[in-house]
Design an enzyme around this catalytic site. Sequence first.
Site, PDB file in Angstrom:
ATOM      1  N   GLY A   1       0.845  -1.185   0.000  1.00  0.00           N
ATOM      2  CA  GLY A   1       0.000   0.000   0.000  1.00  0.00           C
ATOM      3  C   GLY A   1       0.880   1.233   0.000  1.00  0.00           C
TER       4      GLY A   1
ATOM      5  CD  GLN B   1       3.337   5.825   2.706  1.00  0.00           C
ATOM      6  OE1 GLN B   1       2.412   5.267   2.152  1.00  0.00           O
ATOM      7  NE2 GLN B   1       4.254   5.164   3.404  1.00  0.00           N
TER       8      GLN B   1
ATOM      9  CB  CYS C   1       4.579   2.484   7.840  1.00  0.00           C
ATOM     10  SG  CYS C   1       4.243   3.959   6.858  1.00  0.00           S
ATOM     11  CG  LEU C   2       6.417   1.066   1.930  1.00  0.00           C
ATOM     12  CD1 LEU C   2       5.963   1.382   0.512  1.00  0.00           C
ATOM     13  CD2 LEU C   2       7.469  -0.024   1.935  1.00  0.00           C
TER      14      LEU C   2
ATOM     15  CG  HIS D   1      -1.083   1.611   7.100  1.00  0.00           C
ATOM     16  ND1 HIS D   1      -0.217   1.199   8.096  1.00  0.00           N
ATOM     17  CD2 HIS D   1      -0.337   2.396   6.272  1.00  0.00           C
ATOM     18  CE1 HIS D   1       0.981   1.720   7.875  1.00  0.00           C
ATOM     19  NE2 HIS D   1       0.942   2.446   6.776  1.00  0.00           N
ATOM     20  CD  GLU D   2      -1.431   2.652   2.506  1.00  0.00           C
ATOM     21  OE1 GLU D   2      -0.961   3.795   2.416  1.00  0.00           O
ATOM     22  OE2 GLU D   2      -0.757   1.661   2.861  1.00  0.00           O
TER      23      GLU D   2
ATOM     24  CG  HIS E   1      -0.048   6.976   5.195  1.00  0.00           C
ATOM     25  ND1 HIS E   1       1.052   7.500   5.833  1.00  0.00           N
ATOM     26  CD2 HIS E   1       0.213   5.647   5.048  1.00  0.00           C
ATOM     27  CE1 HIS E   1       1.933   6.535   6.070  1.00  0.00           C
ATOM     28  NE2 HIS E   1       1.452   5.399   5.602  1.00  0.00           N
TER      29      HIS E   1
END
Length: 170
Positions: A45, A50, A92-93, A134-135, A138
């Site tokens: 994702g 990000q 998380c990236l 999660h997304e 963000h």
Amino acid sequence: MIYPIVKLGDPVLERKAGAVTEFGEELKKLVEDMFESMYAAHGIGLAAPQIGISRRLAVIDVTFKEDPEQKLVLANPEIIHREGRQKETEGCLSIPDFRENVSRAQHVRVRAQDASGRWFECTGDGLLGRAFQHEIDHLNGRLYIHHLSALKRDLMLRKIRKLQRAGEWK
Ligand code: NI
């Protein structure tokens, strides 16, 4: 084009992103680039903030290239229903090399626009439900660390500050 992933500490990650209003070729290109950037970073994702773009746009592929039909584009997404509870390890990236248990709803229903601007609804359970939450977090300037206890969060932030000082957090 592969964008570098913005890391925790960059203010763009803690800002509420603005609505997507143009659904043209530029957006389609951005969506393509977001999938490419997500796969290059080995993620399932990715949200636009990000890659430094403060827009309400996210891409998800919980199958990681296995099933192209599972690729999802969420523009201006909203959670319209949540149910149940799950607690699983999450990463998380933008916070590489860290993982923590995060409590989330088990089942969520999302309303969003696709890359052409058409509204649709979809449901996610388990991992997909987690990815939705999660997304969408963000897009609201929230990271999974905001769901941890203050104690755990402070411990993580201390470790990250140490990496930043050592120049190992870029
Ligand atoms: Ni993330």
